[in-house]
Design an enzyme around this catalytic site. Structure first.
Site, PDB file in Angstrom:
ATOM      1  CG  ASP A  26      -1.917  -1.103   1.245  1.00 37.54           C
ATOM      2  OD1 ASP A  26      -2.051  -1.770   0.204  1.00 37.54           O
ATOM      3  OD2 ASP A  26      -2.552  -1.305   2.275  1.00 37.54           O
ATOM      4  CD  GLU A  58      22.708  -6.176  -0.924  1.00 37.03           C
ATOM      5  OE1 GLU A  58      22.848  -6.478   0.279  1.00 37.03           O
ATOM      6  OE2 GLU A  58      23.363  -5.271  -1.484  1.00 37.03           O
ATOM      7  CE  LYS A 114      13.742  -2.603   0.613  1.00 39.40           C
ATOM      8  NZ  LYS A 114      13.024  -2.797   1.890  1.00 39.40           N
ATOM      9  NE  ARG A 124      16.143   3.919   6.778  1.00 40.91           N
ATOM     10  CZ  ARG A 124      16.793   3.486   5.710  1.00 40.91           C
ATOM     11  NH1 ARG A 124      17.444   4.336   4.948  1.00 40.91           N
ATOM     12  NH2 ARG A 124      16.787   2.213   5.400  1.00 40.91           N
ATOM     13  CB  CYS A 132     -16.894  16.063  13.073  1.00 37.72           C
ATOM     14  SG  CYS A 132     -15.501  15.480  14.072  1.00 37.72           S
TER      15      CYS A 132
END
Length: 732
Positions: free
Chosen positions: A55, A136, A138, A159, A439
């Site tokens: 997605d 390679e 992943k 990261r 809402c």
């Protein structure tokens, strides 16, 4: 995908249809930016993904396709310019000496062929010139950067957002695959790779957790990420984590001439290198290796979600360089998604920070690819009704109803989407879903603007869902980043009426800090933690302008746009006075993009905003609309009274000889391709234009320069050759 642009028939579009299409594209790009940013935060910060990999990839592809079709609509907070998410609370921050990039994706053989052809064009290589790649697996784990100095491990960092990660050094030292010392290594060596957990170790861990009454994990990736990011390193030590090295960051000396040889050298240092990695001499060999790895996927013993291809020659990698978030010399060829069928039990509506009403499917739990899922995204009301944003049918026009037998789609480890409906199993009496027009949180009207695929609550500050989400955004890392005041504390303070708007944060000490009694007596607080919070709040009374603009949570205004606005205006007073003037001008009142453009000549302040590089009509309209709402503006004014706003820092490229200049290249460049030259100039802070005008500062002319050189001479624009250009930028 919902709202996916259809390129067919573009030549037959009328002017009106083109403008409607452009408006829809602009709205969809805004929606995509929000969806992808929320997915990034959930995946990288919380280890609690809210979207399936496939997605997510599809949203990124849709975003890229719309940006390619409408380049002038590219947003400053475009997902194509982002990597990961800011570091989570609880860890010290580490700035990566070299940015940790993400990878562009390929989804079929054509994408891979185009990737290789694009590299040949960029480098000026013929079709028969040798060009090798590595292939390679992943790994589906958590990226980690290990910094060694003098052969000793000194820092391990996640990261994060690519520039700044979390310091998990103590935890990384507990992983057996990570050497603590490397005799003979370069003085500085940053090894990058993936932390993961094998299937067998994952099953054993979940068994132990269940027997001890502890938390079990949905999949190995979540288990690995959660284990590495424990505040107690002893918990990490008890978890069976592993590490594959796949690359490097800063090194004081080259490891080798090629990617494969460099990996082999890392192997001699004691790192685990994936044994499935191969060197491929052609596209055919790359695709064959992909097929072999895909076929062996179930037998590897660990999760992978594709194959990564990298140019083997490191000199060519250096020439190819990087885009804003991805290397040009690598790509991830992703595996197809996974599917399953289950019953749709209900549809819930969640309200986000910008008031967007997002439908969520509650499913009868089903196992998809080894993971039990019970929720799925339904995107928006059009998707539920069986049409895209332009009214064209999707799923053959089949709508989605509560009680339906639905196909769910996932790739990776997260919440899927509802992809299809089996009408033969639809229960009798199932009614079409009626999307709410008010809402569910505050009862305010929920309206859908023309060209927007999302319905939004108009309640603003009176809507508790929006108020809480806006406050969470306000204290987020890229905004005010107040230590000790995170999402959980914001929710608690808001629920008790202590913090209703941002200004209330800066009045906490005055209202509730007398003797520290009220705050220190709250559950989870003590005198020291209360005083630390007040001190952290006081530290943020002085804050850069860009952070303030971003923290306001204005639609379309991401970190990059906020920074651009701050650099242009320099002060809050200059910024807000220009927005105020623009709000009174005809362009701000115009109903659509065409009308706004027609009135720009009469709108000096509006023109000033939209003339800022990267800032367009969408941002200008969002600024004027938001900041002229009486309640919203009063809330912002109350906040500003508490702050000392700093001017933006100087650009990192200000020492560059071409920073801020407009450069044009013409003729034949002999020492680099045109694409290389453009990327190098932009990296030094220059703006590269395709035509010569009075705004041009410098023309770089190679052999064969024609009309551009003549026009530059007529306008008195400085003209230099390629050698002089290389000398100017220090590459000569």
């Amino acid at each position: 995908m919902v709202g996916r642009a259809d390129d067919g028939g573009a030549g037959d579009m009328t002017e009106g249809a083109a403008e409607t299409d452009e408006a829809a594209a602009e709205a969809r790009l805004a929606e995509l930016a929000l969806l992808i940013a929320e997915a990034d935060r959930a995946y990288h910060q919380a280890d609690a993904p809210v979207m399936a990999d496939a997605d997510y990839d599809a949203l990124k592809r849709e975003n890229a396709a719309l940006e390619a079709r409408f380049p002038h609509l590219k947003r400053e907070d475009s997902p194509s310019e982002q990597v990961g998410a800011a570091p989570a609370e609880g860890f010290a921050k580490v700035s990566h000496s070299q940015r940790m990039m993400s990878l562009a994706n390929a989804f079929d053989e054509t994408d891979v062929t185009d990737f290789v052809a694009g590299i040949r064009r960029y480098l000026g290589l013929s079709d028969d010139a040798a060009l090798a790649f590595t292939a390679e697996p992943k790994i589906d784990g958590l990226s980690l950067s290990l910094r060694y100095e003098g052969g000793r491990l000194v820092t391990a960092a996640t990261r994060g957002d690519g520039a700044v990660g979390e310091n998990v050094t103590a935890n990384a030292r507990t992983i057996a695959d990570i050497p603590q010392e490397i005799p003979g290594a370069p003085d500085v060596l940053e090894v990058r790779g993936e932390v993961y957990m094998s299937h067998a170790d994952f099953e054993a861990l979940n068994r132990r957790q269940a027997e001890a009454g502890g938390k079990t994990f949905a999949n190995p990736r979540n288990a690995a990420a959660g284990s590495l990011r424990q505040l107690d390193a002893e918990i990490t030590r008890s978890r069976p984590l592993r590490f594959f090295a796949y690359g490097w960051g800063e090194v004081s000396e080259a490891l080798a001439d090629g990617q494969m040889a460099a990996l082999d050298r890392l192997g001699t240092y004691g790192f685990a290198i994936n044994p499935e990695t191969r060197r491929c001499a052609s596209v055919g060999e790359m695709l064959a290796r992909y097929a072999e790895i895909e076929q062996a996927r179930a037998t590897l013993g660990y999760d992978i979600d594709g194959v990564v291809y990298k140019v083997d020659d490191l000199a060519l990698q250096a020439r190819l360089g990087f885009r804003s978030t991805t290397p040009r010399w690598a790509i991830a060829h992703k595996f197809p998604a996974e599917l399953a069928w289950t019953r749709l039990l209900s549809i819930d509506i969640q309200v986000g920070r910008t008031g967007a009403l997002s439908p969520v499917a509650r499913l009868q739990p089903v196992t998809v690819g080894g993971v039990v899922v019970s929720n799925a995204t339904l995107h928006n009301e059009d998707y539920i009704a069986g049409r895209d944003a332009r009214g064209n049918p999707i799923r053959g026009g089949k709508d989605i109803r509560v009680g339906d037998w639905v196909q769910v789609y996932r790739a990776g480890d997260v919440i899927p989407k509802v992809a299809d409906v089996d009408l033969t199993q639809r229960p009798g009496g199932a009614e079409p879903y009626v999307f709410p027009t008010s809402c569910p949180e505050c009862g305010s009207d929920a309206v859908r603007e023309e060209g927007d695929s999302v319905r939004r609550c108009t309640g603003g500050l009176i809507c508790p869902a929006q108020a809480v989400e806006k406050l969470k955004h306000f204290v987020s890392r890229a905004a005010f980043d107040i230590d000790g005041l995170g999402a959980r504390q914001v929710e608690a303070f808001h629920a008790d009426g202590w913090v209703k708007e941002p200004a209330d944060i800066f009045e906490l000490k005055e209202k509730y800090g007398s003797g520290l009694q009220q705050l220190k007596n709250r559950e989870g607080w003590g005198e020291k933690s209360a005083q630390n919070l007040f001190d952290a709040i006081d530290e943020r009374r002085r804050i850069p302008l860009g952070r303030v603009i971003f923290a306001l949570g204005i639609r379309h205004v991401g970190e990059v746009a906020a920074a651009d606005l701050a650099r242009h205006f320099g002060s809050w007073d200059a910024f807000i006075s220009t927005v105020d003037r623009a709000a009174l001008e005809p362009a701000a009142k115009a109903a659509d993009a065409k009308a706004r453009k027609a009135t720009l000549a009469e709108s000096p302040a509006w023109s000033e905003i939209t003339a800022i590089d990267g800032i367009g009509d969408a941002v200008a309209l969002a600024l004027t609309t938001t900041l002229e709402q009486p309640a919203e503006r009063a809330s912002i004014d109350r906040l500003i009274d508490h702050l000392e706003i700093e001017p933006p820092p100087a650009r990192a490229t200000e020492g560059s000889p071409v920073a801020g200049k407009t450069v044009v290249f013409t003729g034949t460049l002999e020492k680099m391709t045109r694409a290389e030259a453009k990327a190098r100039a932009e990296g030094l802070g220059a703006k590269v234009s395709g035509s010569v005008s009075a705004k041009t500062d410098l023309l770089v002319a190679g052999p064969g320069a024609g009309s551009k050189a003549k026009k530059a001479e007529e306008l008195g624009i400085e003209t230099i050759d390629e050698d002089a250009w290389l000398a100017l930028i220090g590459d000569g």
